[in-house]
Structure formats: C-alpha cells, structure tokens
Design a protein around this motif. Sequence first.
Motif, mmCIF file in Angstrom:
data_model
loop_
_atom_site.group_PDB
_atom_site.id
_atom_site.type_symbol
_atom_site.label_atom_id
_atom_site.label_comp_id
_atom_site.label_asym_id
_atom_site.label_seq_id
_atom_site.Cartn_x
_atom_site.Cartn_y
_atom_site.Cartn_z
ATOM 1 N N PRO A 50 -67.015 -13.367 -13.628
ATOM 2 C CA PRO A 50 -66.682 -12.810 -12.322
ATOM 3 C C PRO A 50 -67.323 -13.636 -11.205
ATOM 4 N N SER A 51 -66.588 -13.823 -10.129
ATOM 5 C CA SER A 51 -67.127 -14.454 -8.919
ATOM 6 C C SER A 51 -67.266 -13.364 -7.866
ATOM 7 N N VAL A 52 -68.473 -13.220 -7.333
ATOM 8 C CA VAL A 52 -68.737 -12.207 -6.315
ATOM 9 C C VAL A 52 -69.355 -12.858 -5.084
ATOM 10 N N CYS A 53 -69.172 -12.211 -3.947
ATOM 11 C CA CYS A 53 -69.825 -12.665 -2.719
ATOM 12 C C CYS A 53 -71.302 -12.306 -2.834
ATOM 13 N N PHE A 54 -72.159 -13.275 -2.579
ATOM 14 C CA PHE A 54 -73.595 -13.061 -2.690
ATOM 15 C C PHE A 54 -74.209 -12.420 -1.448
ATOM 16 N N GLN A 55 -73.430 -12.234 -0.380
ATOM 17 C CA GLN A 55 -73.975 -11.711 0.875
ATOM 18 C C GLN A 55 -75.214 -12.534 1.246
ATOM 19 N N CYS A 56 -75.009 -13.820 1.337
ATOM 20 C CA CYS A 56 -76.089 -14.799 1.505
ATOM 21 C C CYS A 56 -77.061 -14.449 2.627
ATOM 22 N N PRO A 57 -78.351 -14.604 2.369
ATOM 23 C CA PRO A 57 -79.355 -14.357 3.413
ATOM 24 C C PRO A 57 -79.158 -15.264 4.633
ATOM 25 N N GLY A 76 -77.019 -5.189 6.022
ATOM 26 C CA GLY A 76 -77.247 -6.533 5.501
ATOM 27 C C GLY A 76 -76.006 -7.163 4.898
ATOM 28 N N VAL A 77 -74.843 -6.581 5.174
ATOM 29 C CA VAL A 77 -73.584 -7.081 4.637
ATOM 30 C C VAL A 77 -72.943 -8.035 5.640
ATOM 31 N N ILE A 78 -72.489 -9.178 5.152
ATOM 32 C CA ILE A 78 -71.780 -10.137 5.995
ATOM 33 C C ILE A 78 -70.376 -9.583 6.215
ATOM 34 N N ALA A 79 -70.024 -9.381 7.482
ATOM 35 C CA ALA A 79 -68.736 -8.786 7.837
ATOM 36 C C ALA A 79 -68.039 -9.637 8.895
ATOM 37 N N ILE A 80 -66.733 -9.442 8.998
ATOM 38 C CA ILE A 80 -65.919 -10.208 9.946
ATOM 39 C C ILE A 80 -65.448 -9.290 11.063
ATOM 40 N N ASN A 81 -65.698 -9.697 12.307
ATOM 41 C CA ASN A 81 -65.160 -8.990 13.463
ATOM 42 C C ASN A 81 -63.822 -9.661 13.781
ATOM 43 N N ILE A 82 -62.754 -9.072 13.298
ATOM 44 C CA ILE A 82 -61.417 -9.655 13.442
ATOM 45 C C ILE A 82 -61.029 -9.826 14.907
ATOM 46 N N ASN A 83 -61.549 -8.968 15.788
ATOM 47 C CA ASN A 83 -61.215 -9.063 17.217
ATOM 48 C C ASN A 83 -61.754 -10.337 17.863
ATOM 49 N N LYS A 84 -62.829 -10.892 17.321
ATOM 50 C CA LYS A 84 -63.408 -12.125 17.846
ATOM 51 C C LYS A 84 -62.877 -13.374 17.147
ATOM 52 N N CYS A 85 -62.297 -13.192 15.987
ATOM 53 C CA CYS A 85 -61.871 -14.307 15.146
ATOM 54 C C CYS A 85 -60.679 -15.054 15.753
ATOM 55 N N THR A 86 -60.783 -16.398 15.749
ATOM 56 C CA THR A 86 -59.678 -17.236 16.245
ATOM 57 C C THR A 86 -58.853 -17.824 15.111
ATOM 58 N N ARG A 87 -59.192 -17.482 13.864
ATOM 59 C CA ARG A 87 -58.462 -17.910 12.671
ATOM 60 C C ARG A 87 -58.558 -19.418 12.426
ATOM 61 N N CYS A 88 -59.676 -20.008 12.807
ATOM 62 C CA CYS A 88 -59.850 -21.462 12.679
ATOM 63 C C CYS A 88 -60.089 -21.907 11.229
ATOM 64 N N GLY A 89 -60.624 -21.022 10.382
ATOM 65 C CA GLY A 89 -60.854 -21.352 8.986
ATOM 66 C C GLY A 89 -62.177 -22.044 8.699
ATOM 67 N N TYR A 109 -60.853 -13.120 5.056
ATOM 68 C CA TYR A 109 -61.301 -11.893 4.407
ATOM 69 C C TYR A 109 -62.325 -12.226 3.338
ATOM 70 N N LYS A 110 -63.192 -11.257 3.064
ATOM 71 C CA LYS A 110 -64.251 -11.403 2.067
ATOM 72 C C LYS A 110 -64.746 -10.030 1.665
ATOM 73 N N CYS A 111 -65.588 -9.990 0.676
ATOM 74 C CA CYS A 111 -66.162 -8.735 0.196
ATOM 75 C C CYS A 111 -67.091 -8.135 1.253
ATOM 76 N N ASP A 112 -66.943 -6.816 1.454
ATOM 77 C CA ASP A 112 -67.862 -6.113 2.341
ATOM 78 C C ASP A 112 -68.573 -4.976 1.588
ATOM 79 N N LEU A 113 -68.562 -5.072 0.271
ATOM 80 C CA LEU A 113 -69.205 -4.101 -0.625
ATOM 81 C C LEU A 113 -68.639 -2.694 -0.468
ATOM 82 N N CYS A 114 -67.427 -2.597 0.028
ATOM 83 C CA CYS A 114 -66.730 -1.298 0.152
ATOM 84 C C CYS A 114 -67.596 -0.237 0.844
#
Length: 181
Positions: A50-57, A76-89, A109-114
């Motif tokens: 399995p490959s999981v997001c490590f929620q890197c420090p 402590g979860v890495i999350a994406i604010n879609i409203n600020k995102c410009t989709r640059c990659g 998109y990425k894991c946000d630990l639900c």
Amino acid sequence: MEKLLLAIPNRCTGCNRCTYACSAVKEGMFIPSKARIKINNFAHEGYSVPSVCFQCPNADCMKACPEDAIIKNERGVIAININKCTRCGECVSACQYGMMEQYDSGVPYKCDLCGGSPACVGECNFGALVFKEADKVSRKLRSQQMKQRQTDGRPDQKRHKLAKVILKEAVRVPRTANYMG
C-alpha cells in the motif's frame, strides 16, 4: 496526540478494498483510480504494497505551492484549499512519494485522513493499514518508509519505485491458510 496512517506491506493481500472504500467516500462512487490510497501489486513475488500519504512534517507539496493553497490544519493534516488553488501542478511534482495527484480539470487531490477516521483502515481486514497514536515502533516504520524519496517521474512511477524498495526491506513470511500477518 498525533495519529499516523501506517502501511504494513507484509500484511497486504492486494484485495483493493481500501481503494474502493476511499473512492466511495471521496468520489461518491467506486473509482479506485481516484482513491487517495494506492496499491502496488507485485504478482510474481506474491506481495502487494500500500502507498499512503505520510502527512509529511515538512511537506514538499506545501512548500512548492506558490499560492499557499496547501496548509497543515489544526489536526496536523496536509489539506488543500481549493479556493486558493490555481491548478498549476507544482504540488504534484513536488511530492516525492507520488501521493498528490490531479483531476483532468487540474484540481489536485490527496489523502486527508477522512477527518480522523480513514475509510481505508476500516476496510482492511488483515491489518495492512493502521491508524494509531504515534509510538516508537510506528514512528520508526514511517521513518524507514519516508527515507525512500523519489524525485523523478509521474506520481504512479514514484509510488511504484517506493513500493519496490519497501518490499525489498519488508519482512516476508510464508502465507498459509491461518496466516494473519
């Protein structure tokens, strides 16, 4: 206390129940290719990793974002604010584990630990995925896996390279009818 999502590769059967659960929760339908967890199958060796997001420090995806659209929330979860995102990659390229991806629209998109109760863990019957409070053993396992950074390639290529190294270092035991990890 900090909780970690851990992958224990010698317990994974490659059933993909975790990817179905994840995609159902995040996409509203069963689309394993859009799951935030990925399974790398090594059929000739009889193992899956399995490959999981490590929620890197010190998350490279967060550092790479020119718009500060990737944040570490109060849990402590890495999350994406879609409203600020410009989709640059840039975040996708920066993730050295291949766990940040983009939809065709460019939205990452990425894991946000639900929200603190990962659906993938609930579906893993063999304990290959564990969400637990950090302790000495779990920190060591995560640290060993995080050392295997991949800087080149698409996300799927990075995950596969990482999985190969993790599998090489994993404790392999013969599986029998009574095997439970």
